[in-house]
Design an enzyme around this catalytic site. Structure first.
Site, PDB file in Angstrom:
ATOM      1  N   ARG A  47      -0.990  -2.082 -18.322  1.00  0.00           N
ATOM      2  CA  ARG A  47      -2.246  -1.332 -18.412  1.00  0.00           C
ATOM      3  C   ARG A  47      -2.265  -0.254 -17.332  1.00  0.00           C
ATOM      4  O   ARG A  47      -2.212  -0.564 -16.138  1.00  0.00           O
ATOM      5  CB  ARG A  47      -3.448  -2.255 -18.228  1.00  0.00           C
TER       6      ARG A  47
ATOM      7  N   ASP B 117      -6.370  14.056 -24.965  1.00  0.00           N
ATOM      8  CA  ASP B 117      -6.327  12.649 -24.564  1.00  0.00           C
ATOM      9  C   ASP B 117      -5.625  11.904 -25.698  1.00  0.00           C
ATOM     10  O   ASP B 117      -6.219  11.640 -26.746  1.00  0.00           O
ATOM     11  CB  ASP B 117      -7.754  12.133 -24.361  1.00  0.00           C
TER      12      ASP B 117
ATOM     13  N   TYR C 148       0.849  -1.200   0.000  1.00  0.00           N
ATOM     14  CA  TYR C 148       0.000   0.000   0.000  1.00  0.00           C
ATOM     15  C   TYR C 148       0.881   1.247   0.000  1.00  0.00           C
ATOM     16  O   TYR C 148       1.866   1.312   0.747  1.00  0.00           O
ATOM     17  CB  TYR C 148      -0.904   0.037   1.234  1.00  0.00           C
TER      18      TYR C 148
ATOM     19  N   GLU D  14      -0.574   4.821  -0.458  1.00  0.00           N
ATOM     20  CA  GLU D  14      -1.362   6.040  -0.671  1.00  0.00           C
ATOM     21  C   GLU D  14      -0.503   7.280  -0.462  1.00  0.00           C
ATOM     22  O   GLU D  14       0.268   7.355   0.508  1.00  0.00           O
ATOM     23  CB  GLU D  14      -2.542   6.107   0.296  1.00  0.00           C
TER      24      GLU D  14
ATOM     25  N   THR E 159      -2.899   6.594 -21.938  1.00  0.00           N
ATOM     26  CA  THR E 159      -2.746   5.275 -21.335  1.00  0.00           C
ATOM     27  C   THR E 159      -1.313   4.815 -21.603  1.00  0.00           C
ATOM     28  O   THR E 159      -0.594   5.404 -22.415  1.00  0.00           O
ATOM     29  CB  THR E 159      -3.745   4.258 -21.911  1.00  0.00           C
TER      30      THR E 159
ATOM     31  N   LYS F 154      -0.940   1.068 -24.817  1.00  0.00           N
ATOM     32  CA  LYS F 154      -1.240   1.014 -26.251  1.00  0.00           C
ATOM     33  C   LYS F 154       0.079   1.175 -27.010  1.00  0.00           C
ATOM     34  O   LYS F 154       0.942   0.313 -26.921  1.00  0.00           O
ATOM     35  CB  LYS F 154      -2.284   2.081 -26.598  1.00  0.00           C
TER      36      LYS F 154
HETATM   37  N1  DSN Z   1     -10.739   0.521 -25.364  1.00  0.00           N
HETATM   38  C1  DSN Z   1      -9.870   1.548 -25.872  1.00  0.00           C
HETATM   39  C2  DSN Z   1      -9.688   1.436 -27.353  1.00  0.00           C
HETATM   40  O1  DSN Z   1      -9.766   0.341 -27.825  1.00  0.00           O
HETATM   41  O2  DSN Z   1      -9.491   2.433 -28.017  1.00  0.00           O
HETATM   42  C3  DSN Z   1     -10.308   2.869 -25.468  1.00  0.00           C
HETATM   43  O3  DSN Z   1     -10.835   2.830 -24.202  1.00  0.00           O
END
Ligand code: DSN
Length: 421
Positions: A240, A204, A57, A59, A231, A234
């Site tokens: 993730r 974003d 933990y 925080e 994110t 990707k």
């Molecule tokens: N699920 C993601 C995508 O495939 O673009 C976005 O949240």
């Protein structure tokens, strides 16, 4: 820690879960992933993500935690923060968001009160659920006003119209960013309009975070943007997770919004794995990787269009493209996704701009090249994949053709080992 030993114990003590994981490993190896938001991560990321940091933990933030025993968590979180700042050329990074949706939610909650207005991209034109779709909680809390693209004009955004909407609706945030838009953004024009109406600029870049980090797509901070979210799993190839990057003047309000505003204990195993992935992204090879993703994407788009497929905006400037399957081959996106699954090519069904059909039965599919590029595939390989994809869609009722294509795809994929395993 011995990760092999951990896997052996899992196999012995919980074969049901082990077999599902082994099945997924086999699926990822034998076919080709074209879902643009996915990637194959690094062995080192698996090691950090599956590490003993899961137990802790933490925080708070480095140097300011609510629990003892933080000498090592502080190291990994500080590394992730410093690497993120260097890669994205920004003042501040929060690496704790659990994933993409909470990262955007934390930004909205930092600056807005319920009912306040955000100007974001329409979902069917490429925006994300968290950019204001009514089914998302965000859409219920805030007043999202949506702008659209002009698909026939290479997805251009009409900035005169955007300015008119911004003056009329007085948004507190102007948001650009996407989940299925195959072009780059004109950040300078968004910034100009935001300044004119006194709004915060937010991008974003979840999909293209890796391409910005590689320096092959525009960085919103170069255009004076206030907040950038991305994110980490990707095009960045990490575990993730999500990150909020911002100017120094917003650092405190963003940190407070993530913790204690929205989340409790950060996932320190994930944060250590984010640090690893960002370290990899700082290497010169990552720039080459980014360039190759874009080359592969262009070639896939050209191959598909030469083969008669109709692409939204007639091409791509990034790693992805959206095919109108109804116009191309007379079947919807759901059916196209199933046909391609049957030949071991994984894609996802996708709404197209102003789609007359609902999201579970949309008119298109979305494709992208990060996974194929990670596996070492180059332009000639991508042409082959494009060819199989067209053949499968055009022969979608012909079982023997589909079986042949599946065999060819799987034989081809054996030549490209999945990294990280
Ligand atoms: N699920 C993601 C995508 O495939 O673009 C976005 O949240």
């Amino acid at each position: 820690m011995d990760l092999n030993k951990c896997l052996q114990l899992l196999e012995k003590n919980d074969p049901d879960v082990y077999n599902a994981i082994a099945g997924e490993e086999n699926r990822e190896k034998k076919g080709i992933e074209l879902i643009p938001s996915e990637n194959y991560t690094y062995s080192e990321v698996f090691a950090a993500n599956g590490s003993i940091l899961t137990n802790k933990y933490a925080e708070g933030y480095p140097g300011k935690r609510y629990y003892g025993g933080q000498e090592f968590t502080d190291v990994v979180e500080s590394l992730a923060i410093e690497r993120a700042k260097k890669l994205f050329k920004c003042d501040h990074a929060n690496v704790q968001p659990l994933s993409g949706s909470p990262m955007n939610q934390a930004v909205y909650m930092a600056f807005l009160k319920p009912g306040d207005t955000i100007l974001g991209m329409d979902l069917s034109h490429g925006g994300h659920l968290t950019h204001g779709h009514p089914v998302s909680h965000m859409g219920k809390i805030f007043n999202f006003v949506r702008y659209k693209t002009i698909p026939e004009e290479k997805g251009r955004i009409d900035f005169d119209e955007l300015l008119r909407i911004a003056k009329e609706t007085k948004p507190k945030i102007i948001l650009c960013g996407y989940t299925s838009y195959p072009r780059d953004y004109d950040y300078a024009n968004f910034k100009r309009i935001a300044d004119e109406v006194g709004a915060i600029t937010m991008a974003d870049v979840a999909h293209i975070g890796g391409l910005i980090a590689a320096g092959v797509m525009r960085n919103p901070f170069d255009y004076g943007f206030d907040i950038v979210t991305t994110t980490t799993h990707k095009s960045l190839r990490g575990p993730r997770g999500g990150m909020i990057l911002c100017k120094e003047k917003f650092a405190k309000i963003i940190d407070k919004s993530v913790f204690p505003g929205l989340q409790g204990g950060p996932h320190m195993n994930t944060i250590s794995a984010i640090a690893v992935a960002l370290g990899k992204a700082l290497q010169p090879e990552f720039k080459e990787y980014g360039k190759q993703i874009l080359k592969n994407s262009k070639v896939l788009a050209e191959t598909l269009m030469d083969g008669g497929m109709k692409l939204i905006t007639n091409g791509t400037d990034n790693h992805m493209m959206v095919v109108n399957t109804v116009e191309s081959v007379g079947i919807g996106g759901t059916e196209a996704e199933h046909v391609l699954d049957s030949v071991s090519i994984t894609t996802n069904k996708q709404v197209i701009p102003d789609d007359p059909n609902p999201p579970l039965r949309p008119s298109g599919i979305r494709l992208g090249t990060p996974c194929a590029t990670t596996r070492g595939m180059k332009e000639d390989d991508i042409r082959k994949i494009g060819g199989w994809l067209i053949e499968a869609l055009q022969n979608n009722q012909d079982e023997s053709q589909l079986k042949r294509i599946k065999n060819e795809v799987e034989a081809f994929c054996q030549k490209f080992p999945v990294p990280g395993l």
